[in-house]
Design a protein around this motif. Structure first.
Motif, mmCIF file in Angstrom:
data_model
loop_
_atom_site.group_PDB
_atom_site.id
_atom_site.type_symbol
_atom_site.label_atom_id
_atom_site.label_comp_id
_atom_site.label_asym_id
_atom_site.label_seq_id
_atom_site.Cartn_x
_atom_site.Cartn_y
_atom_site.Cartn_z
ATOM 1 N N ILE A 123 0.878 -1.176 0.000
ATOM 2 C CA ILE A 123 0.000 0.000 0.000
ATOM 3 C C ILE A 123 0.911 1.219 0.000
ATOM 4 C CG2 ILE A 123 -1.850 1.229 1.174
ATOM 5 C CD1 ILE A 123 -2.641 -1.521 0.085
ATOM 6 N N VAL A 124 0.777 2.053 -1.020
ATOM 7 C CA VAL A 124 1.714 3.162 -1.220
ATOM 8 C C VAL A 124 0.982 4.479 -1.379
ATOM 9 C CG1 VAL A 124 3.377 1.623 -2.336
ATOM 10 C CG2 VAL A 124 1.765 2.925 -3.746
ATOM 11 N N ARG A 125 1.754 5.544 -1.181
ATOM 12 C CA ARG A 125 1.274 6.882 -1.540
ATOM 13 C C ARG A 125 2.074 7.313 -2.770
ATOM 14 N NH1 ARG A 125 0.567 11.119 2.847
ATOM 15 N NH2 ARG A 125 2.549 10.291 3.575
ATOM 16 N N VAL A 126 1.385 7.706 -3.827
ATOM 17 C CA VAL A 126 2.039 8.102 -5.076
ATOM 18 C C VAL A 126 1.755 9.573 -5.341
ATOM 19 C CG1 VAL A 126 0.058 7.310 -6.443
ATOM 20 C CG2 VAL A 126 2.265 7.594 -7.543
ATOM 21 N N ARG A 127 2.800 10.308 -5.695
ATOM 22 C CA ARG A 127 2.642 11.718 -6.046
ATOM 23 C C ARG A 127 2.354 11.830 -7.537
ATOM 24 N NH1 ARG A 127 2.857 16.416 -3.967
ATOM 25 N NH2 ARG A 127 3.469 15.532 -1.954
ATOM 26 N N MET A 128 1.292 12.566 -7.863
ATOM 27 C CA MET A 128 0.872 12.709 -9.258
ATOM 28 C C MET A 128 1.867 13.582 -10.031
ATOM 29 S SD MET A 128 -1.906 10.922 -9.452
ATOM 30 C CE MET A 128 -2.350 11.443 -11.113
ATOM 31 N N THR A 129 2.277 13.106 -11.193
ATOM 32 C CA THR A 129 3.119 13.913 -12.091
ATOM 33 C C THR A 129 2.377 14.259 -13.372
ATOM 34 O OG1 THR A 129 4.098 11.894 -13.012
ATOM 35 C CG2 THR A 129 5.267 12.961 -11.185
ATOM 36 N N VAL A 130 1.489 13.360 -13.823
ATOM 37 C CA VAL A 130 0.671 13.605 -15.014
ATOM 38 C C VAL A 130 -0.746 13.137 -14.709
ATOM 39 C CG1 VAL A 130 0.288 13.051 -17.445
ATOM 40 C CG2 VAL A 130 2.632 13.292 -16.584
ATOM 41 N N TYR A 131 -1.698 14.024 -14.884
ATOM 42 C CA TYR A 131 -3.093 13.643 -14.677
ATOM 43 C C TYR A 131 -3.650 13.027 -15.966
ATOM 44 C CZ TYR A 131 -3.010 16.042 -10.209
ATOM 45 O OH TYR A 131 -2.707 16.407 -8.921
ATOM 46 N N PRO A 132 -4.651 12.166 -15.866
ATOM 47 C CA PRO A 132 -5.139 11.457 -17.050
ATOM 48 C C PRO A 132 -5.773 12.402 -18.067
ATOM 49 C CG PRO A 132 -6.638 11.152 -15.211
ATOM 50 C CD PRO A 132 -5.423 11.831 -14.655
ATOM 51 N N SER A 133 -5.668 12.034 -19.322
ATOM 52 C CA SER A 133 -6.290 12.789 -20.414
ATOM 53 C C SER A 133 -6.621 11.800 -21.522
ATOM 54 C CB SER A 133 -5.326 13.868 -20.934
ATOM 55 O OG SER A 133 -4.219 13.272 -21.582
ATOM 56 N N ARG A 134 -7.136 12.305 -22.619
ATOM 57 C CA ARG A 134 -7.451 11.419 -23.750
ATOM 58 C C ARG A 134 -6.189 10.828 -24.358
ATOM 59 N NH1 ARG A 134 -11.988 14.983 -27.093
ATOM 60 N NH2 ARG A 134 -13.583 15.014 -25.455
ATOM 61 N N ARG A 135 -5.062 11.519 -24.195
ATOM 62 C CA ARG A 135 -3.823 11.103 -24.854
ATOM 63 C C ARG A 135 -2.969 10.172 -24.003
ATOM 64 N NH1 ARG A 135 -4.197 16.620 -25.952
ATOM 65 N NH2 ARG A 135 -4.605 17.109 -28.140
ATOM 66 N N GLU A 136 -3.035 10.315 -22.659
ATOM 67 C CA GLU A 136 -2.159 9.506 -21.826
ATOM 68 C C GLU A 136 -2.804 9.218 -20.474
ATOM 69 O OE1 GLU A 136 1.502 11.591 -21.173
ATOM 70 O OE2 GLU A 136 0.515 13.541 -21.131
ATOM 71 N N PRO A 137 -2.355 8.113 -19.837
ATOM 72 C CA PRO A 137 -2.935 7.738 -18.541
ATOM 73 C C PRO A 137 -2.346 8.567 -17.410
ATOM 74 C CG PRO A 137 -1.211 6.197 -19.131
ATOM 75 C CD PRO A 137 -1.353 7.150 -20.296
ATOM 76 N N ALA A 138 -2.913 8.391 -16.231
ATOM 77 C CA ALA A 138 -2.383 9.038 -15.035
ATOM 78 C C ALA A 138 -1.016 8.454 -14.705
ATOM 79 C CB ALA A 138 -3.337 8.844 -13.866
ATOM 80 N N GLN A 139 -0.092 9.337 -14.301
ATOM 81 C CA GLN A 139 1.270 8.894 -13.990
ATOM 82 C C GLN A 139 1.734 9.540 -12.689
ATOM 83 O OE1 GLN A 139 3.800 9.521 -17.552
ATOM 84 N NE2 GLN A 139 1.870 9.583 -18.694
ATOM 85 N N GLY A 140 2.662 8.834 -12.005
ATOM 86 C CA GLY A 140 3.154 9.369 -10.745
ATOM 87 C C GLY A 140 4.433 8.702 -10.305
ATOM 88 N N VAL A 141 4.857 9.092 -9.106
ATOM 89 C CA VAL A 141 6.079 8.563 -8.509
ATOM 90 C C VAL A 141 5.743 8.104 -7.096
ATOM 91 C CG1 VAL A 141 8.424 9.085 -7.761
ATOM 92 C CG2 VAL A 141 7.533 10.115 -9.866
ATOM 93 N N VAL A 142 6.150 6.879 -6.741
ATOM 94 C CA VAL A 142 5.890 6.363 -5.392
ATOM 95 C C VAL A 142 6.663 7.199 -4.381
ATOM 96 C CG1 VAL A 142 6.141 4.413 -3.823
ATOM 97 C CG2 VAL A 142 5.406 4.030 -6.185
ATOM 98 N N GLU A 143 5.931 7.741 -3.407
ATOM 99 C CA GLU A 143 6.521 8.638 -2.421
ATOM 100 C C GLU A 143 6.746 7.954 -1.072
ATOM 101 O OE1 GLU A 143 5.636 13.221 -2.227
ATOM 102 O OE2 GLU A 143 4.180 12.188 -0.965
ATOM 103 N N GLU A 144 5.876 6.979 -0.754
ATOM 104 C CA GLU A 144 5.965 6.345 0.565
ATOM 105 C C GLU A 144 5.271 4.990 0.536
ATOM 106 O OE1 GLU A 144 4.563 7.250 5.215
ATOM 107 O OE2 GLU A 144 3.949 8.573 3.564
ATOM 108 N N ILE A 145 5.872 4.000 1.219
ATOM 109 C CA ILE A 145 5.226 2.704 1.420
ATOM 110 C C ILE A 145 4.554 2.738 2.791
ATOM 111 C CG2 ILE A 145 5.552 0.216 1.623
ATOM 112 C CD1 ILE A 145 8.056 0.503 -0.110
ATOM 113 N N LEU A 146 3.233 2.555 2.813
ATOM 114 C CA LEU A 146 2.483 2.627 4.062
ATOM 115 C C LEU A 146 2.416 1.278 4.770
ATOM 116 C CD1 LEU A 146 -0.442 4.871 2.802
ATOM 117 C CD2 LEU A 146 1.548 5.587 4.105
ATOM 118 N N GLY A 147 2.582 0.188 4.018
ATOM 119 C CA GLY A 147 2.521 -1.149 4.608
ATOM 120 C C GLY A 147 2.122 -2.167 3.567
ATOM 121 N N ARG A 148 1.838 -3.386 4.043
ATOM 122 C CA ARG A 148 1.411 -4.466 3.165
ATOM 123 C C ARG A 148 -0.087 -4.647 3.263
ATOM 124 N NH1 ARG A 148 3.932 -6.610 -0.786
ATOM 125 N NH2 ARG A 148 3.071 -8.670 -0.371
#
Length: 657
Positions: A123-148
């Motif tokens: 279970i992770v927290r991901v920081r958004m880098t690209v929000y979804p649009s018609r051209r591309e999916p949502a993208q991000g970077v894992v910022e923290e692991i909260l647990g299993r």
């Protein structure tokens, strides 16, 4: 010569700007947007790339359905989520985060090479880098692991992260808290009234950890004197101090299923400020004097005080003592004051019942609600559900606190003090009109004037509530009425409370866990003791603080409800395959939702019934086109619990029979 405009001029007479608002998306995918032009329904297929809570621009679309006008999301103007919490799944060369919030329908792609240490199922927290649009999916970077996934408490940890709740205090705030002492002699020298000889007691739930309100009752000069004593947090938390800044940021304590995230450091909320039995504590006291003949309020006094609680009572103890009229159910600090404590309980009960009758007679609405509190074992696993409803003991405390809140609001209003008030606007007639046909379907037209109800008559609303008392639909109808009304807010203006039929109301009785109450205590001290060097700063900040407290309260309520649901659906998962009876609580074109006795809800899909069902969105019914089989809100049905998704807080039921 200048040419005059003809009737064929192309100049626009009205703006073509699309309405804007915050979108609220349901777990089923559809949403609502409240705009300056009213509320719009957004079908699931037309939410575009919006996340729940985003500020969006919408465009109206034609609709054949009755009810709210429909629209589609044109574009997102402001994002509500910088980070998203979810379950991590490996899909080389990507890591895909499946949002834990069922209202966010977009998976978020990350690169495995950016976070190779993250495992499948984390279970992770991901920081958004690209929000979804018609051209591309949502993208991000894992910022923290909260647990299993499946680890004890990680589901609630994820919920805390998702709502951005503050769990740690600054070093400066903790240092300030550790240096604070009760300072009782200083309070008495400064003019606090010594009430330690009065019989005062606290009444709270069994699992309460902090005690910020206490009650007393006695007879003085032929009058009843009800004392409401509230922890004097304002004496220990100066404006703009480290603790104050932390409390202002949180705005409220958050009560989750397995923990409390306090507004104040534990040193204050569970010790120095808490009205612990047998300990001297500083308070702000409101004495309410009543005429025993007609229970009219004769006089009010508000002043700083020092008290010593004689008993820490639970609602269960008080209910048994009242029903059996036996003080042996009460647990005072010492045996020699048991009879006195019982006299306080009986006297407060007498006043509370009279206050309730007076409130109902002037138009206050008495909604019946049921609260599911999930019980956990030592490992944080759900083991049962405690269903809490209003009773004589809870009403005793509630009515006394309401009376004190009203008295303080009138006191501050009369003094012209800048403060925070609790405001509840009158119900929208349009919303009541939409609810009247549903009530008619439930057969309430014989017991209540639904035409008057649809025009906002308080008497007719009372008739509806009285008519469903004791019926299976009692809690459902109360819930429908509550949802049809505007939510109460905090405001610097005193504009009354519709639900309580009160012209002046505030929140004064819980300063340990609510920042507005702390602000009200400061306002009381300014009226009683005079202005100080920080008064202007406090008054200038009051409107913004009121708005922030409204927002913080709603976040806390949502987090609290969702944490209970996480464990509630874990319990439901253990009953998968079982048959149970429930009540239909909502209908949609594809089927209906059923609420079980423990308040868990599941969806019944009618697709396998072999016929088309017609939705009447006005009466909220579904009717089979061939069989004429009819389902309506309030109908009792028997279902099988077929599939449960605890992390998504949802379930699927199969209709039996």
């Amino acid at each position: 010569m200048a040419r005059s405009r003809s009737r064929h001029s192309k100049t626009r007479k009205t703006s073509r700007a699309n309405p804007h608002g915050v979108i609220s998306i349901a777990s089923e995918g559809y949403g609502f947007v409240q705009t300056a032009e009213g509320e719009f329904f957004i079908p699931a297929s037309r939410t575009a790339d919006a996340f729940d809570g985003d500020i969006v621009e919408v465009c109206k679309v034609p609709s054949s359905q009755a009810g709210r006008p429909q629209a589609r999301v044109v574009r997102v103007h402001q994002r509500a989520h910088e980070t998203v919490v979810g379950r991590y799944e490996v899909a080389e060369p990507f890591g895909v985060v499946i949002p834990a919030d069922p209202r966010i329908k977009h998976d978020i792609f990350t690169l495995r090479s950016d976070s190779p240490h993250v495992k499948d199922g984390d279970i992770v927290r991901v920081r958004m880098t690209v929000y979804p649009s018609r051209r591309e999916p949502a993208q991000g970077v894992v910022e923290e692991i909260l647990g299993r996934e499946g680890d004890a408490g990680v589901d609630v940890d994820a919920l805390i992260a998702r709502h951005g709740l503050q769990v740690h205090f600054s070093a400066e705030a903790l240092e300030q808290a550790q240096a604070i002492t009760a300072a009782i002699p200083e309070a008495l020298r400064a003019g606090a009234v010594d009430l330690r000889s009065r019989c005062v007691c606290t009444i709270d739930p069994d699992d309460a950890k902090d005690f910020d309100d206490a009650l007393s009752f006695d007879h003085v000069n032929g009058l009843y004197r009800l004392g409401v004593h509230i922890a004097d947090v304002s004496s220990y938390v100066p404006w703009d101090s480290p603790i104050d800044k932390e409390a202002r940021l949180r705005t409220t304590s958050v009560y989750l299923v397995d923990r409390v995230i306090p507004m104040l450091p534990e040193r204050l909320c569970n010790d120095v400020c808490s009205l612990v039995a047998g300990q001297d504590r500083r308070c702000i006291t409101v004495d309410l004097w009543f005429d025993p003949c007609d229970m009219s309020l004769v006089h009010t006094q508000i002043f700083p005080s020092v008290i010593r609680s004689r008993a820490r009572l639970s609602y269960g103890q008080v209910l048994l003592a009242l029903e059996q009229r036996n003080p042996m159910y009460l647990t005072p600090v010492s045996e020699d004051c048991r009879v006195q404590v019982m006299e306080v309980v009986l006297g407060c009960d007498r006043v509370a019942r009279s206050l309730h009758e007076q409130a109902v007679s002037r138009g206050a609405l008495d909604f019946q609600s049921i609260e599911a509190r999930v019980l956990l074992d030592g490992d944080g696993q759900a083991v049962g559900v405690d269903l809490r409803t209003k009773n004589r003991a809870t009403m005793l405390v509630e009515e006394c606190m309401i009376a004190a809140n009203e008295a303080v609001a009138r006191f501050l209003q009369k003094a012209g003090a800048v403060s925070i008030y609790r405001v509840h606007e009158p119900v929208s007639v349009a919303d009541l009109k939409g609810l009247a046909p549903v009530l008619a379907e439930l057969g309430l037209g014989r017991a209540a004037d639904l035409d008057a109800f649809a025009h906002g008559s308080l008497q007719a609303i009372r008739q509806v509530l009285d008519a469903v008392l004791g019926r299976p639909e009692e809690y459902l109808v109360s819930s429908l009425l509550v949802r049809s009304m505007k939510r109460a807010v905090y405001s610097e203006r005193c504009e009354g409370h519709f639900g309580l039929a009160s012209e002046a109301y505030t929140h004064f009785t819980s300063p340990i866990r609510r920042y507005p109450d702390l602000m009200v205590h400061r306002a009381i001290r300014r009226v009683l003791l005079g202005r100080t060097s920080v008064t202007s700063a406090v008054e200038h900040a009051t409107p913004a603080i009121a708005a922030a407290c409204t927002k913080g309260e709603r976040t806390a309520e949502e987090a609290s409800r969702q944490s209970q649901e996480l464990k509630l659906y874990q319990l439901l998962e253990q009953r998968q395959g079982q048959d149970e009876e429930g009540i239909i609580c909502a209908v949609v074109p594809a089927g209906f939702y059923v609420r079980l006795a423990d308040t868990a809800e599941g969806f019944v899909d009618l697709a396998d019934k072999g016929e088309y069902f017609i939705l009447d969105s006005v009466r909220r019914t579904l009717t089979g086109a061939d069989s004429a089989t009819r389902f309506r809100i309030g109908m009792r049905v028997r279902v099988r619990i077929s599939r449960v998704y605890p992390l998504e807080r949802r379930a699927e039921f199969k209709l039996l029979g």
